[in-house]
Design a protein around this motif. Structure first.
Motif, PDB file in Angstrom:
ATOM      1  N   TYR A 138       0.862  -1.273  -0.076  1.00 40.68           N
ATOM      2  CA  TYR A 138      -0.176   0.033  -0.022  1.00 40.68           C
ATOM      3  C   TYR A 138       0.847   1.178   0.001  1.00 40.68           C
ATOM      4  CZ  TYR A 138      -3.331   3.332   1.494  1.00 40.68           C
ATOM      5  OH  TYR A 138      -4.135   4.618   1.550  1.00 40.68           O
ATOM      6  N   THR A 139       1.992   1.119   0.721  1.00 39.03           N
ATOM      7  CA  THR A 139       2.811   2.245   0.748  1.00 39.03           C
ATOM      8  C   THR A 139       3.410   2.582  -0.566  1.00 39.03           C
ATOM      9  OG1 THR A 139       3.529   1.813   3.006  1.00 39.03           O
ATOM     10  CG2 THR A 139       4.889   3.236   1.886  1.00 39.03           C
ATOM     11  N   ALA A 140       3.929   1.430  -1.247  1.00 37.08           N
ATOM     12  CA  ALA A 140       4.412   1.588  -2.429  1.00 37.08           C
ATOM     13  C   ALA A 140       3.381   2.196  -3.640  1.00 37.08           C
ATOM     14  CB  ALA A 140       4.998   0.231  -2.998  1.00 37.08           C
ATOM     15  N   ALA A 141       2.133   1.676  -3.372  1.00 43.46           N
ATOM     16  CA  ALA A 141       1.078   2.231  -4.398  1.00 43.46           C
ATOM     17  C   ALA A 141       0.750   3.536  -4.264  1.00 43.46           C
ATOM     18  CB  ALA A 141      -0.179   1.590  -4.060  1.00 43.46           C
ATOM     19  N   LEU A 142       0.973   4.123  -2.839  1.00 44.23           N
ATOM     20  CA  LEU A 142       0.726   5.371  -2.622  1.00 44.23           C
ATOM     21  C   LEU A 142       1.920   6.175  -3.226  1.00 44.23           C
ATOM     22  CD1 LEU A 142      -0.522   5.705   1.146  1.00 44.23           C
ATOM     23  CD2 LEU A 142      -1.572   6.223  -0.875  1.00 44.23           C
ATOM     24  N   LEU A 143       3.041   6.008  -3.063  1.00 43.40           N
ATOM     25  CA  LEU A 143       4.169   6.671  -3.559  1.00 43.40           C
ATOM     26  C   LEU A 143       4.328   6.699  -5.165  1.00 43.40           C
ATOM     27  CD1 LEU A 143       7.084   5.513  -1.126  1.00 43.40           C
ATOM     28  CD2 LEU A 143       6.090   7.897  -1.336  1.00 43.40           C
ATOM     29  N   SER A 144       3.879   5.603  -5.778  1.00 41.15           N
ATOM     30  CA  SER A 144       4.244   5.290  -6.996  1.00 41.15           C
ATOM     31  C   SER A 144       3.022   6.363  -7.678  1.00 41.15           C
ATOM     32  CB  SER A 144       3.940   3.889  -7.840  1.00 41.15           C
ATOM     33  OG  SER A 144       2.764   3.449  -7.376  1.00 41.15           O
ATOM     34  N   ARG A 145       1.849   6.843  -7.310  1.00 45.00           N
ATOM     35  CA  ARG A 145       0.962   7.566  -7.757  1.00 45.00           C
ATOM     36  C   ARG A 145       0.895   9.103  -7.585  1.00 45.00           C
ATOM     37  NH1 ARG A 145      -0.064   4.399 -11.719  1.00 45.00           N
ATOM     38  NH2 ARG A 145      -0.820   2.583 -11.036  1.00 45.00           N
ATOM     39  N   THR A 146       2.413   9.416  -7.153  1.00 46.63           N
ATOM     40  CA  THR A 146       2.453  10.593  -6.791  1.00 46.63           C
ATOM     41  C   THR A 146       3.003  11.500  -8.140  1.00 46.63           C
ATOM     42  OG1 THR A 146       4.943  10.616  -6.105  1.00 46.63           O
ATOM     43  CG2 THR A 146       3.167  10.224  -4.399  1.00 46.63           C
ATOM     44  N   ALA A 147       3.133  12.898  -7.819  1.00 47.30           N
ATOM     45  CA  ALA A 147       3.509  13.526  -8.930  1.00 47.30           C
ATOM     46  C   ALA A 147       5.317  13.603  -9.078  1.00 47.30           C
ATOM     47  CB  ALA A 147       3.286  15.103  -8.770  1.00 47.30           C
ATOM     48  N   VAL A 148       5.832  12.857  -8.030  1.00 46.28           N
ATOM     49  CA  VAL A 148       7.184  12.927  -8.098  1.00 46.28           C
ATOM     50  C   VAL A 148       7.792  11.887  -9.380  1.00 46.28           C
ATOM     51  CG1 VAL A 148       9.474  12.223  -7.197  1.00 46.28           C
ATOM     52  CG2 VAL A 148       7.360  13.178  -5.703  1.00 46.28           C
ATOM     53  N   ALA A 164       8.675   4.530 -11.599  1.00 39.27           N
ATOM     54  CA  ALA A 164       9.111   3.225 -11.193  1.00 39.27           C
ATOM     55  C   ALA A 164       7.822   2.372 -10.442  1.00 39.27           C
ATOM     56  CB  ALA A 164      10.135   3.331 -10.136  1.00 39.27           C
ATOM     57  N   HIS A 165       6.367   2.715 -10.998  1.00 41.01           N
ATOM     58  CA  HIS A 165       5.278   2.238 -10.394  1.00 41.01           C
ATOM     59  C   HIS A 165       5.286   0.679 -10.554  1.00 41.01           C
ATOM     60  CE1 HIS A 165       3.850   2.631 -14.471  1.00 41.01           C
ATOM     61  NE2 HIS A 165       3.068   1.735 -14.046  1.00 41.01           N
ATOM     62  N   ARG A 166       5.933   0.155 -11.494  1.00 42.76           N
ATOM     63  CA  ARG A 166       5.699  -1.231 -11.667  1.00 42.76           C
ATOM     64  C   ARG A 166       6.911  -2.215 -10.683  1.00 42.76           C
ATOM     65  NH1 ARG A 166       6.766  -1.596 -17.954  1.00 42.76           N
ATOM     66  NH2 ARG A 166       7.720   0.386 -17.288  1.00 42.76           N
ATOM     67  N   GLU A 167       8.030  -1.468 -10.460  1.00 44.18           N
ATOM     68  CA  GLU A 167       8.968  -2.055  -9.310  1.00 44.18           C
ATOM     69  C   GLU A 167       8.837  -1.868  -7.953  1.00 44.18           C
ATOM     70  OE1 GLU A 167      10.253  -1.558 -13.723  1.00 44.18           O
ATOM     71  OE2 GLU A 167       9.652  -0.072 -12.106  1.00 44.18           O
ATOM     72  N   LEU A 168       8.200  -0.709  -7.711  1.00 45.57           N
ATOM     73  CA  LEU A 168       8.091  -0.186  -6.256  1.00 45.57           C
ATOM     74  C   LEU A 168       7.474  -1.225  -5.374  1.00 45.57           C
ATOM     75  CD1 LEU A 168       7.519   3.833  -6.275  1.00 45.57           C
ATOM     76  CD2 LEU A 168       9.461   2.456  -5.504  1.00 45.57           C
ATOM     77  N   PRO A 169       6.245  -1.781  -5.690  1.00 47.42           N
ATOM     78  CA  PRO A 169       5.651  -3.159  -4.730  1.00 47.42           C
ATOM     79  C   PRO A 169       6.694  -3.880  -4.357  1.00 47.42           C
ATOM     80  CG  PRO A 169       4.145  -2.129  -6.473  1.00 47.42           C
ATOM     81  CD  PRO A 169       5.513  -1.701  -6.902  1.00 47.42           C
ATOM     82  N   PHE A 170       7.691  -4.201  -5.511  1.00 47.86           N
ATOM     83  CA  PHE A 170       8.475  -5.296  -5.135  1.00 47.86           C
ATOM     84  C   PHE A 170       9.724  -4.919  -4.197  1.00 47.86           C
ATOM     85  CE2 PHE A 170       6.516  -6.652  -9.072  1.00 47.86           C
ATOM     86  CZ  PHE A 170       6.058  -7.844  -8.798  1.00 47.86           C
ATOM     87  N   VAL A 171       9.966  -3.544  -4.206  1.00 52.33           N
ATOM     88  CA  VAL A 171      11.102  -2.766  -3.531  1.00 52.33           C
ATOM     89  C   VAL A 171      10.466  -2.733  -2.216  1.00 52.33           C
ATOM     90  CG1 VAL A 171      12.408  -0.659  -2.829  1.00 52.33           C
ATOM     91  CG2 VAL A 171      12.112  -1.493  -5.306  1.00 52.33           C
ATOM     92  N   PHE A 172       9.357  -2.353  -2.009  1.00 48.11           N
ATOM     93  CA  PHE A 172       8.801  -2.438  -0.656  1.00 48.11           C
ATOM     94  C   PHE A 172       8.410  -3.522   0.119  1.00 48.11           C
ATOM     95  CE2 PHE A 172       8.689   1.881  -1.740  1.00 48.11           C
ATOM     96  CZ  PHE A 172       8.482   2.774  -0.499  1.00 48.11           C
ATOM     97  N   THR A 173       7.873  -4.734  -0.660  1.00 50.55           N
ATOM     98  CA  THR A 173       7.147  -5.779   0.039  1.00 50.55           C
ATOM     99  C   THR A 173       8.578  -6.882   0.063  1.00 50.55           C
ATOM    100  OG1 THR A 173       6.539  -6.541  -2.052  1.00 50.55           O
ATOM    101  CG2 THR A 173       5.014  -5.477  -0.446  1.00 50.55           C
ATOM    102  N   GLY A 174       9.358  -6.636  -0.755  1.00 50.49           N
ATOM    103  CA  GLY A 174      10.488  -7.505  -0.896  1.00 50.49           C
ATOM    104  C   GLY A 174      11.749  -7.251   0.169  1.00 50.49           C
ATOM    105  N   SER A 175      11.688  -6.133   0.824  1.00 48.44           N
ATOM    106  CA  SER A 175      12.801  -5.715   1.598  1.00 48.44           C
ATOM    107  C   SER A 175      13.228  -6.536   2.558  1.00 48.44           C
ATOM    108  CB  SER A 175      12.311  -4.257   2.257  1.00 48.44           C
ATOM    109  OG  SER A 175      11.365  -4.423   3.246  1.00 48.44           O
ATOM    110  N   ALA A 176      12.119  -7.455   3.265  1.00 47.93           N
ATOM    111  CA  ALA A 176      12.495  -8.399   4.108  1.00 47.93           C
ATOM    112  C   ALA A 176      13.276  -9.493   3.671  1.00 47.93           C
ATOM    113  CB  ALA A 176      11.517  -8.768   5.050  1.00 47.93           C
ATOM    114  N   ALA A 177      13.125  -9.796   2.367  1.00 49.65           N
ATOM    115  CA  ALA A 177      13.919 -10.887   1.830  1.00 49.65           C
ATOM    116  C   ALA A 177      15.121 -10.267   0.864  1.00 49.65           C
ATOM    117  CB  ALA A 177      12.971 -11.793   1.079  1.00 49.65           C
TER     118      ALA A 177
END
Length: 113
Positions: A22-32, A38-51
């Motif tokens: 959800y954090t990745a979805a919020l960040l990837s939909r910003t004006a930055v 990087a909206h396709r990769e950000l969920p993997f960056v955030f959810t994959g951080s523990a692994a």
């Protein structure tokens, strides 16, 4: 107290991927532009951080053509990201090797990740 530990851990394990993605979805939909591009990769960056999967997802961002990737591959942000990758990988290796036998190593590995 001990009766609540296992259910709390299991519920955290179930909810954590949703919260991080959800954090990745919020960040990837910003004006930055760098985050939006990087909206396709950000969920993997955030959810994959523990692994330590965020290192792989970050590499995918680096390979994308275009001006926006310069935000990730140049200057101070690039140096900070490289340092975070080294800490993540070092923490993961420590957790998988030394941390099983040494509490201090476990703490250091956890802090590095």
């Amino acid at each position: 107290m001990h009766l609540a530990v296992r259910p709390a851990g299991l519920s955290a394990a179930l909810l954590a991927p949703g919260v991080t993605s959800y954090t990745a979805a919020l960040l990837s939909r910003t004006a930055v532009p760098a985050w939006n591009d990087a909206h396709r990769e950000l969920p993997f960056v955030f959810t994959g951080s523990a692994a330590a999967a965020e290192v792989v997802a970050s590499r995918l961002i680096d390979r994308r053509p275009g001006f926006v990737t310069e935000a990730y591959t140049t200057g101070r942000p690039h140096r900070l990201r490289k340092a975070s990758e080294y800490l993540t990988l070092g923490g993961a290796v420590t957790a998988m090797s030394l941390a099983r036998r040494n509490r201090v190593a476990a703490a250091v590995g956890g802090l590095a990740c």
